[in-house]
Design a protein around this motif. Structure first.
Motif, PDB file in Angstrom:
ATOM      1  N   LEU A  22       0.827  -1.210   0.000  1.00 39.35           N
ATOM      2  CA  LEU A  22       0.000   0.000   0.000  1.00 39.35           C
ATOM      3  C   LEU A  22       0.861   1.259   0.000  1.00 39.35           C
ATOM      4  CD1 LEU A  22      -2.826  -1.025   2.509  1.00 39.35           C
ATOM      5  CD2 LEU A  22      -3.023  -0.743   0.046  1.00 39.35           C
ATOM      6  N   ASP A  23       1.910   1.249   0.810  1.00 39.10           N
ATOM      7  CA  ASP A  23       2.816   2.399   0.859  1.00 39.10           C
ATOM      8  C   ASP A  23       3.490   2.632  -0.487  1.00 39.10           C
ATOM      9  OD1 ASP A  23       2.170   2.824   3.494  1.00 39.10           O
ATOM     10  OD2 ASP A  23       4.009   1.961   4.313  1.00 39.10           O
ATOM     11  N   SER A  24       3.905   1.564  -1.122  1.00 41.20           N
ATOM     12  CA  SER A  24       4.561   1.677  -2.422  1.00 41.20           C
ATOM     13  C   SER A  24       3.604   2.254  -3.460  1.00 41.20           C
ATOM     14  CB  SER A  24       5.057   0.300  -2.864  1.00 41.20           C
ATOM     15  OG  SER A  24       5.591   0.365  -4.157  1.00 41.20           O
ATOM     16  N   LYS A  25       2.380   1.769  -3.451  1.00 33.73           N
ATOM     17  CA  LYS A  25       1.371   2.260  -4.396  1.00 33.73           C
ATOM     18  C   LYS A  25       1.085   3.736  -4.147  1.00 33.73           C
ATOM     19  CE  LYS A  25      -3.202   1.052  -6.140  1.00 33.73           C
ATOM     20  NZ  LYS A  25      -4.350   0.169  -5.993  1.00 33.73           N
ATOM     21  N   ARG A  26       0.925   4.103  -2.898  1.00 34.63           N
ATOM     22  CA  ARG A  26       0.653   5.507  -2.547  1.00 34.63           C
ATOM     23  C   ARG A  26       1.839   6.379  -2.930  1.00 34.63           C
ATOM     24  NH1 ARG A  26      -2.090   9.497  -0.921  1.00 34.63           N
ATOM     25  NH2 ARG A  26      -1.660  10.751   0.922  1.00 34.63           N
ATOM     26  N   SER A  27       3.036   5.905  -2.672  1.00 36.35           N
ATOM     27  CA  SER A  27       4.244   6.660  -2.996  1.00 36.35           C
ATOM     28  C   SER A  27       4.332   6.920  -4.502  1.00 36.35           C
ATOM     29  CB  SER A  27       5.472   5.892  -2.525  1.00 36.35           C
ATOM     30  OG  SER A  27       6.637   6.533  -2.928  1.00 36.35           O
ATOM     31  N   SER A  28       4.045   5.903  -5.306  1.00 37.43           N
ATOM     32  CA  SER A  28       4.138   6.096  -6.754  1.00 37.43           C
ATOM     33  C   SER A  28       3.068   7.060  -7.254  1.00 37.43           C
ATOM     34  CB  SER A  28       4.046   4.762  -7.487  1.00 37.43           C
ATOM     35  OG  SER A  28       2.784   4.177  -7.301  1.00 37.43           O
ATOM     36  N   SER A  29       1.873   7.015  -6.666  1.00 37.37           N
ATOM     37  CA  SER A  29       0.834   7.958  -7.097  1.00 37.37           C
ATOM     38  C   SER A  29       1.185   9.374  -6.672  1.00 37.37           C
ATOM     39  CB  SER A  29      -0.539   7.551  -6.560  1.00 37.37           C
ATOM     40  OG  SER A  29      -0.617   7.737  -5.168  1.00 37.37           O
ATOM     41  N   LEU A  30       1.779   9.531  -5.510  1.00 36.07           N
ATOM     42  CA  LEU A  30       2.203  10.863  -5.062  1.00 36.07           C
ATOM     43  C   LEU A  30       3.333  11.409  -5.933  1.00 36.07           C
ATOM     44  CD1 LEU A  30       2.097  10.486  -1.173  1.00 36.07           C
ATOM     45  CD2 LEU A  30       0.573  11.844  -2.613  1.00 36.07           C
ATOM     46  N   GLU A  31       4.244  10.540  -6.354  1.00 33.47           N
ATOM     47  CA  GLU A  31       5.327  10.974  -7.248  1.00 33.47           C
ATOM     48  C   GLU A  31       4.769  11.442  -8.595  1.00 33.47           C
ATOM     49  OE1 GLU A  31       8.069   7.733  -7.494  1.00 33.47           O
ATOM     50  OE2 GLU A  31       8.792   8.008  -5.454  1.00 33.47           O
ATOM     51  N   ALA A  32       3.790  10.722  -9.110  1.00 33.69           N
ATOM     52  CA  ALA A  32       3.174  11.115 -10.381  1.00 33.69           C
ATOM     53  C   ALA A  32       2.462  12.452 -10.233  1.00 33.69           C
ATOM     54  CB  ALA A  32       2.197  10.041 -10.841  1.00 33.69           C
ATOM     55  N   GLU A  33       1.740  12.629  -9.134  1.00 34.54           N
ATOM     56  CA  GLU A  33       1.045  13.901  -8.883  1.00 34.54           C
ATOM     57  C   GLU A  33       2.055  15.042  -8.738  1.00 34.54           C
ATOM     58  OE1 GLU A  33      -2.108  15.866  -5.684  1.00 34.54           O
ATOM     59  OE2 GLU A  33      -1.456  13.790  -5.431  1.00 34.54           O
ATOM     60  N   ASN A  34       3.167  14.771  -8.077  1.00 35.02           N
ATOM     61  CA  ASN A  34       4.218  15.771  -7.896  1.00 35.02           C
ATOM     62  C   ASN A  34       4.784  16.219  -9.242  1.00 35.02           C
ATOM     63  OD1 ASN A  34       6.054  17.424  -6.622  1.00 35.02           O
ATOM     64  ND2 ASN A  34       7.460  15.779  -6.083  1.00 35.02           N
ATOM     65  N   ILE A  35       5.019  15.282 -10.138  1.00 34.60           N
ATOM     66  CA  ILE A  35       5.551  15.605 -11.467  1.00 34.60           C
ATOM     67  C   ILE A  35       4.549  16.473 -12.230  1.00 34.60           C
ATOM     68  CG2 ILE A  35       6.128  14.600 -13.712  1.00 34.60           C
ATOM     69  CD1 ILE A  35       7.381  12.245 -12.106  1.00 34.60           C
ATOM     70  N   GLU A  36       3.260  16.099 -12.152  1.00 40.08           N
ATOM     71  CA  GLU A  36       2.221  16.885 -12.826  1.00 40.08           C
ATOM     72  C   GLU A  36       2.172  18.308 -12.270  1.00 40.08           C
ATOM     73  OE1 GLU A  36      -1.570  14.923 -12.590  1.00 40.08           O
ATOM     74  OE2 GLU A  36      -0.773  13.059 -13.409  1.00 40.08           O
ATOM     75  N   LEU A  37       2.235  18.440 -10.955  1.00 36.75           N
ATOM     76  CA  LEU A  37       2.165  19.769 -10.336  1.00 36.75           C
ATOM     77  C   LEU A  37       3.381  20.622 -10.680  1.00 36.75           C
ATOM     78  CD1 LEU A  37       0.646  18.863  -6.851  1.00 36.75           C
ATOM     79  CD2 LEU A  37      -0.484  20.018  -8.758  1.00 36.75           C
ATOM     80  N   LYS A  38       4.549  20.013 -10.758  1.00 32.31           N
ATOM     81  CA  LYS A  38       5.747  20.774 -11.146  1.00 32.31           C
ATOM     82  C   LYS A  38       5.602  21.304 -12.568  1.00 32.31           C
ATOM     83  CE  LYS A  38       9.228  18.731  -8.136  1.00 32.31           C
ATOM     84  NZ  LYS A  38      10.460  17.932  -8.062  1.00 32.31           N
ATOM     85  N   ALA A  39       5.055  20.484 -13.455  1.00 35.53           N
ATOM     86  CA  ALA A  39       4.843  20.923 -14.834  1.00 35.53           C
ATOM     87  C   ALA A  39       3.833  22.071 -14.870  1.00 35.53           C
ATOM     88  CB  ALA A  39       4.358  19.758 -15.691  1.00 35.53           C
ATOM     89  N   LYS A  40       2.781  21.987 -14.088  1.00 34.78           N
ATOM     90  CA  LYS A  40       1.758  23.041 -14.029  1.00 34.78           C
ATOM     91  C   LYS A  40       2.365  24.333 -13.490  1.00 34.78           C
ATOM     92  CE  LYS A  40      -2.799  23.903 -13.911  1.00 34.78           C
ATOM     93  NZ  LYS A  40      -3.691  23.825 -15.040  1.00 34.78           N
TER      94      LYS A  40
END
Length: 145
Positions: free
Chosen positions: A101-119
């Protein structure tokens, strides 16, 4: 209805009959991670997968069958580690689910972080452009109300 011992004997008979009719190529088809796939064996025999693990007679015959197949070269030989661990019970990892669960959450947070940096980068570019436009308008005396 058969009782437990009769059902165990029926499963053993079915396993022995199945194993006697198989050829080396048939066993190669169901080999998985250096042993016969328990799921495929259970389907072929017509019993539950639990019968293969819980019935001591089937377990003994299955081990003997796999050892014979290893001697023939149908299955790969056991590694030293596998030989040492063969009779030991597997240690239960009660944190495995939490780690997944932690790994899954971590990967989704990393993807969201990348999207927010681009925005942010996109918005900073717009802010710079509109800042220059606003500065030009104020120098010309056109101030928006």
């Amino acid at each position: 209805m058969a009782n437990g011992q009769q059902k165990a004997q029926q499963n053993l008979d079915a396993f022995l009959e199945w194993s006697a009719t198989q050829k080396d190529d048939d066993y190669k088809q169901i080999a998985f991670r250096g042993q016969l796939s328990r799921t495929e064996v259970a389907k072929a025999v017509g019993c539950g997968k639990s019968a293969l693990n819980q019935n001591p007679d089937i377990r003994k015959h299955l081990k003997k069958l796999e050892d014979n197949l290893r001697d023939k070269g149908v299955l790969p030989p056991l590694t030293d580690t596998a030989k040492k661990e063969a009779n030991k019970p597997k240690q239960y990892d009660n944190t495995a689910n939490r780690k997944a669960l932690d790994s899954k959450r971590s990967s989704s947070l990393e993807a969201e972080n990348i999207e927010l940096k681009a925005k942010i980068k996109e918005l900073q570019g717009k802010l710079k452009r509109f800042g220059e436009l606003s500065e030009t308008l104020s120098e010309m005396g056109f101030m928006p109300r």
